[in-house]
Design a protein around this motif. Sequence first.
Motif, short mmCIF file in Angstrom:
data_model
loop_
_atom_site.label_atom_id
_atom_site.label_comp_id
_atom_site.label_asym_id
_atom_site.label_seq_id
_atom_site.Cartn_x
_atom_site.Cartn_y
_atom_site.Cartn_z
N PRO A 12 0.82 -1.22 0.00
CA PRO A 12 0.00 0.00 0.00
C PRO A 12 0.84 1.26 0.00
O PRO A 12 1.89 1.33 0.65
CB PRO A 12 -0.80 -0.12 1.30
CG PRO A 12 0.07 -0.95 2.19
CD PRO A 12 0.78 -1.92 1.29
N ILE A 13 0.37 2.26 -0.74
CA ILE A 13 0.99 3.59 -0.73
C ILE A 13 0.13 4.46 0.19
O ILE A 13 -0.98 4.84 -0.17
CB ILE A 13 1.05 4.19 -2.14
CG1 ILE A 13 1.78 3.23 -3.09
CG2 ILE A 13 1.76 5.54 -2.11
CD1 ILE A 13 1.74 3.67 -4.55
N ALA A 14 0.62 4.74 1.36
CA ALA A 14 -0.15 5.48 2.36
C ALA A 14 -0.20 6.97 2.00
O ALA A 14 0.63 7.46 1.21
CB ALA A 14 0.47 5.30 3.74
N PRO A 15 -1.16 7.70 2.55
CA PRO A 15 -1.23 9.15 2.30
C PRO A 15 0.08 9.84 2.64
O PRO A 15 0.67 9.61 3.70
CB PRO A 15 -2.36 9.61 3.23
CG PRO A 15 -3.22 8.40 3.40
CD PRO A 15 -2.28 7.23 3.39
N THR A 51 -3.13 3.69 -4.83
CA THR A 51 -2.75 3.32 -3.46
C THR A 51 -2.09 1.95 -3.38
O THR A 51 -1.82 1.48 -2.28
CB THR A 51 -3.99 3.33 -2.56
OG1 THR A 51 -4.96 2.39 -3.06
CG2 THR A 51 -4.62 4.72 -2.50
N SER A 240 -8.38 2.27 8.61
CA SER A 240 -8.16 1.57 7.34
C SER A 240 -9.46 1.40 6.57
O SER A 240 -9.50 1.59 5.35
CB SER A 240 -7.51 0.21 7.62
OG SER A 240 -7.38 -0.53 6.44
N ARG A 243 -10.58 4.62 4.93
CA ARG A 243 -9.80 4.94 3.74
C ARG A 243 -10.26 4.10 2.55
O ARG A 243 -10.36 4.59 1.42
CB ARG A 243 -8.32 4.70 4.00
CG ARG A 243 -7.47 5.21 2.82
CD ARG A 243 -6.06 4.71 2.88
NE ARG A 243 -5.26 5.33 1.82
CZ ARG A 243 -4.21 4.77 1.26
NH1 ARG A 243 -3.81 3.58 1.63
NH2 ARG A 243 -3.53 5.39 0.32
N ARG A 244 -10.56 2.83 2.81
CA ARG A 244 -11.03 1.97 1.72
C ARG A 244 -12.35 2.47 1.16
O ARG A 244 -12.56 2.51 -0.05
CB ARG A 244 -11.19 0.53 2.23
CG ARG A 244 -11.53 -0.46 1.13
CD ARG A 244 -11.68 -1.87 1.67
NE ARG A 244 -10.47 -2.31 2.36
CZ ARG A 244 -10.40 -2.55 3.66
NH1 ARG A 244 -11.46 -2.39 4.42
NH2 ARG A 244 -9.28 -2.95 4.20
N GLY A 247 -11.89 5.51 -0.99
CA GLY A 247 -11.40 5.16 -2.31
C GLY A 247 -12.48 4.65 -3.22
O GLY A 247 -12.38 4.78 -4.45
N LEU A 313 -2.78 1.41 8.22
CA LEU A 313 -2.21 2.37 7.27
C LEU A 313 -0.74 2.62 7.54
O LEU A 313 0.06 2.75 6.61
CB LEU A 313 -2.99 3.69 7.33
CG LEU A 313 -4.39 3.71 6.72
CD1 LEU A 313 -4.94 5.13 6.75
CD2 LEU A 313 -4.38 3.18 5.30
#
Length: 330
Positions: A12-15, A51, A240, A243-244, A247, A313
């Motif tokens: 995963p590419i976190a914020p 992400t 988490s 965030r999903r 998206g 995350l």
Amino acid sequence: MPVKLSVLDLAPIAPGESPADALAHTVRMARAADEAGYARVWYAEHHNMPTIASSATSVLIAHVAAHTERIRVGAGGIMLPNHSPLTIAEQFGTLGALHPGRIDLGLGRAPGGDRAVLAALRRSPTDSDRFPADVVELRDYLAGASRVPGVQSVPAASSADAVPLYILGSSLFGAQLAAALGLPYAFASHFAPAALHEAVRVYRDTFQPSDALSEPYVIAGVSVYADGDADAAAAQFATSRRRRVRGMIQRGPGARDYSDDEIDAFLLSPAGQQIAQMATYTAVGTPEEVREYLEAFALEARADELITVHGALDADDREQSLRLTAATAA
């Protein structure tokens, strides 16, 4: 009997992170899994997802295998309709030669993206119709027994660097194919739980022994948020999941941001409940609570192995979850 554990890392590419940061964290996670005694670490082919950093799956596998010692490294999975069987056989035959006895190849039928991605890949939605035949063609290339006259995969596998195949799925189709071919079956219950029990039943009831496998072997996916403090684990899960959801619902130019309260309210709606069901099989809590959940889930799912997805995350939280989960297995 202890549950056999593995890891599915979505890279995963976190914020606020760069892809380079995410890939460095992925190597760190693999090393931690290696040290902690996990059986394997897998990466999945996803496209056009800002992400997730695992789109070039075989490249990532090569890098991780070169930076670990013992753990098996593989694809969970390669979306075969996006590729020719020969191309994947050459890639994984090479990986097997570079890292003998440590490479796995999980194969999925989904495209790993939408129609725009398929067009960019120069593929068609109908390519998935060839999946069973393509799996057989790929299997034979890797075994040095090509069914295509005048074509062989180089390097082909030897007994020392053989690359085992796994069929991935979230429906009865993959279960039936894995059973018919005598291959191990991995079910994506960490995000598509609905058909888990029926798929495992069909697979086990119809399994045909093969040269690759004498008895059925089931891997089931499960999300994990382990922390020394149960409240901290619950907070990681909530963050988490929000965030999903963001998206999924914040798409297209001009899409507005949603507050945490709005996301929580959405999750209570009928549409939100459908998304929430994706997390049906999730272990959240202290290491002891997580371990108790995993043992019960393995029995319920009739799984020989669990592949854990540590979804926090923060990279440090993911690594801690991974280590804490493994520590209770001793």
